[in-house]
Each structure stands twice: as C-alpha cells, then as structure tokens.
Design a protein around this motif. Structure first.
Motif: not given
Length: 512
Positions: A60-76, A115-122
C-alpha cells in the motif's frame, strides 16, 4: 547401520528445525524489500500483500507502480483482488474495480508515488480521477498511454504540480488538449513527452515553450501533434529535443543555450510555400534531420559545438524551387563545424543539379568522417565533387551505394574497366578536377565503399583515389548483394589494380 528409532528421531529433529527456521526475507528492512520488489512485475508485487500485515503495508506504500506489465486488454480486470487478497476472475467483470483505481484507493495517506505508468482505454471521469489521485500522492513520473472516445482535456492540477518531474502523455487519436493557461506551471518538470496533442484553434499554445513555463525542462519529445503549424522552443534549460511526424508544421524556431541533441523526423508540410526553420544553439553536439520536406528558408546559427550530423530530405521533384535548393545549402553550411557528417541521397542529388552548382558550401575544416548514401553514377558526380572540395582535412570516407536497377542487371565481370590503360569518362572527370580538391586527397586515409556492383562510376572513383590518394592507408570494398564474392575474382581484380602505380605506398586493399 541406522536403526528405525534413530532414523525416526533424525527425521523428527529435521522437521522441528525447519519449523523454527528464521524467515530472513521478512526481517530485511523495508527499503531493501522495496528494492527487491521493484524488480518484479506489479501483479507479483500485489500478491505479496496476502503474506502478512507488514507485506500489505509495503504494497500500500509501494512507490513504483508500473501497470504496463499487465495485459492492456484486461487492464480493467486485475487477476488479483487487491483489497481482499483473494483470486479474482481472469475474465472481464464490470463489478471488478479498475486495478489502477483500486491500487490508489488502498494507498496509505502520505505515501508518495515515484512512478505511475499505465496503458488502457478509459472513460473521461475515470481517467480524470486517476490523474487527480496521482497528483494528490505527489507523483514524480507520470506515463500514460491511453485511448479515449473524444478529445481529453488534461486537468490543470497536472500543470500546477510541484512534485511532477517527468510527464509522458500518449493519447490515441483523437488526442488531448492542455489547459488554456500555463502561466507559472510545470515549475519542476524536467522531461516531457507529448503524442497526439491537439493544436487546432488553440492560439495560446503557439508560445507554449517560450514563456515562463518549463523553467527546468531538460528533455522534450513531440510526436504526431495535430494542427501545429508553428513551433517556437526557447526553454533555457533544454538539452534534448525530438520532434517527429508533425507534417503540418510550417515554421520551426529552436533557440537554447544548453541544447545538445536535436532530432527532427518526418516534419513540415511539403506543399507550403513559406516554410522556414531557424536554429540557434551554441552547445548543440548532435543533429538528426531525416525525411523532412525542404523548407523555403533555413538558418542555422552559432553551432560551434557541432560533432555529429545526419541530414536527409524528402525526394526532390520538379516542383522543388531555387529557394529550396539554397535552403539546403544553408543547412549544410550551418553544419560546417561538424566532425562527422552523414548525408542521404537527396542531398547529393541536390548538390549535383546543374543550376545549383554555382552555390558553394562553407568548408568543413573540422570534418573527419563523411558518410554518403548515394547512387554512384554520372548524375551525382557533381555533388560528390562539391563535398570533396569542401572537406579539406577529411580522414574517413564511407560510401553506401544505392544500387541502380540497371546496374543490378549486369553481373558479368567487365575486366576492361579495371585495366590501368583504360579510362572511363567518370575517371577522366575526376582527373580533370583533381587540383580543385587536392587538400582532400592529401589527408584522406580510409575509404570504405559498400554495395559495389562494379559500375563504370564506381571503378572510375576507386582507380582515381588509388592513383591520387597520397595519404591513403586502407581501402575497403564491400560487394553488393547481386555481385559474386568468389576469391578467384577478387584476386583477378587485385592483380588488375596492382597494374598501375598507387599514390600511397602504405595503402592496403581489403575485400568484404
């Protein structure tokens, strides 16, 4: 021999020791654990939160949040329920919270995001909420690659953020817009990347990078910006500038006392009759200018620190004007301090046009390496001569020959062309003008020719350089893909070339 009782006793003792083994990982300091977790995919990091209360606090305090390793088609639909710690369905579920919102929602108060990094359709509301939440957690690096149904207006809190140091906004078409007023904004931003930014009917964006905003910006990248006809970049701290795929650009001004690298690729509207470029950068070391339309006017001033330049344009045609030819001359003359220069075929072609030959280039007194991409035939010899004459102290010449389709059809070895007693028209041309670039011949030490098909122009230049290159140390000949590379033929060519005297006794010939 071990008895049953002793064996049972030994196994019980081993089991007891394993149960009381020290958990060395858990006892590591938080900073060390975070360094380890940074190396893992974010899904794996999230799953550690079920191990214990301490690991949940770490997540809950992790500073580097890189969501690009998550499948962008299932990001939600994260494959792990971050709140309950229970596995969730891997299929899209409208009741499942968006993993990014969920992660930010359980975040400790006061736990800043590095760091906050993500790719998605929102949707607009969710994307707007994500951005505001990240800003509230003092995000330092925000990298978004998103797709929306319509133009997205970036919230003003991004502009006014004091923690934001790196911002990358990549929006799929239709794109995004910045707020109407940037006064006093982006005071801490050091790196900015904008893709598919919309400039249509936004006059306040014309001076986006020339006002009080971006006082400490060091790196700027702009790609596929729509409606951007004029761009003025005058950020005083800027060191690295990249502009790509801005086809509607008419005018570009770049002025930076600290600018070191400039890359402009696939820009400028080819049909514009009043296009221009102006570059003033005393510390500019590297410039990459490729696939750009030729502007009507070009002004490159005070490039005293230039080390490496790569120059290329769109293919010229009958519509190319005399002003555009002069503009190319201005570009090349502005690079006269370069140590390494690479020119694409269009530059050689422009320099070879008859009515352009009256315009001379500034001498490249510092030039040591010259790389030329060209069709080596009689139509381009004038451009080569112009460059040789303007490079009095050149050390290395690299010719990457673009094979003409007619030359590719001829595969038979023309032995007469290599005969020292024969002399082609191209060789005679070089001989008749050798005095005009005598300094070039006195300093040239290395020649490399790639893509040889043994045309008359190629052989004529090779023989001429061997006969007149007084300082020549090495000549490397690389056969083209359509040419034979058998050793017998190479020995025949070598023996033919040894039949005439070379200007340099230390020159060596190599075939590759």
């Amino acid at each position: 021999m071990e008895t049953r009782s002793s064996k049972r006793k030994r196994l019980l003792q081993a089991k007891s020791e394993s149960q009381t083994a020290i958990d060395r990982i858990t006892h590591l300091p938080d900073d060390v654990l975070r360094r380890i977790l940074i190396l893992l995919p974010i899904k794996t990091v999230a799953q550690t939160s079920v191990l214990s209360k301490r690991w949940k606090l770490l997540w809950s305090s992790f500073p580097d949040l890189d969501f690009t390793t998550v499948d962008p088609h299932c990001i939600s639909c994260f494959c792990f329920n971050l709140c309950s710690g229970r596995p969730a369905s891997i299929f899209p579920n409208p009741k499942t919270l968006n993993c990014i919102s969920q992660t930010l929602g359980i975040r400790q108060r006061g736990a800043d995001i590095r760091v906050l990094r993500f790719q998605a359709r929102l949707g607009f509301s969710r994307l707007n909420g994500l951005i505001r939440s990240a800003i509230r957690h003092n995000v330092q690096e925000l990298d978004m690659d998103v797709s929306t149904d319509d133009y997205f207006n970036v919230p003003r809190c991004v502009v006014m953020s004091e923690s934001l140091k790196s911002l990358s906004l990549m929006f799929r078409p239709p794109g995004f817009r910045l707020p109407p007023s940037l006064k006093g904004g982006f005071q801490s931003l050091q790196s900015l990347s904008l893709s598919h930014m919309v400039f249509y009917k936004k006059p306040y964006l014309l001076d986006l990078f020339s006002g009080s905003a971006f006082p400490v910006l060091r790196k700027l990248t702009m790609d596929s910006c729509c409606g951007m006809k004029f761009l003025d970049v005058e950020c005083r701290a800027l060191e690295d500038l990249t502009i790509e795929n801005c086809f509607q650009l008419h005018g570009l001004t770049v002025s930076g006392p600290r600018l070191e690298k400039l890359r402009v690729v696939s820009c400028f509207e080819s049909s514009s009759d009043k296009s221009w470029v102006k570059i003033i950068a005393p510390k500019l070391r590297v410039i990459h200018w490729e696939h750009n339309a030729i502007t009507e006017k070009s002004c490159l001033e005070n490039l005293a620190s230039m080390e490496e330049a790569f120059i290329g344009f769109f293919a010229i045609d009958e519509a190319t004007t005399a002003e555009q030819y002069k503009s190319v001359s201005s570009v090349l003359s502005g690079l006269s301090q370069a140590h390494c220069l690479t020119l694409q075929a269009q530059c050689i072609q422009i320099l070879s046009i008859n009515h352009y030959s009256t315009i001379s280039l500034h001498p490249f007194h510092n030039l040591k390496t010259l790389k030329l991409h060209t069709i080596l035939d009689k139509n381009n010899i004038g451009g080569l001569l112009c460059l040789f004459r303007s490079s009095p102290t050149l050390h290395t010449l690299i010719l990457k020959i673009i094979t003409h389709f007619k030359a590719e059809k001829r595969k038979a070895w023309n032995k007469e062309l290599w005969d020292h007693q024969s002399s082609s028209k191209e060789e005679q041309y070089w001989e008749s003008r050798s005095e005009t670039f005598k300094s070039f011949l006195q300093h040239l030490k290395v020649v490399k020719m790639e893509g040889l098909v043994e045309s008359e122009s190629e052989i004529g230049l090779i023989k001429f350089l061997l006969k007149h290159g007084m300082a020549l140390q090495e000549m490397i000949l690389c056969s083209g893909h359509c040419n034979s590379r058998d050793p017998v033929r190479r020995n025949e060519i070598r023996s033919q070339m040894m039949g005439f005297s070379w200007a340099s006794s230390s020159a060596e010939l190599a075939f590759r």
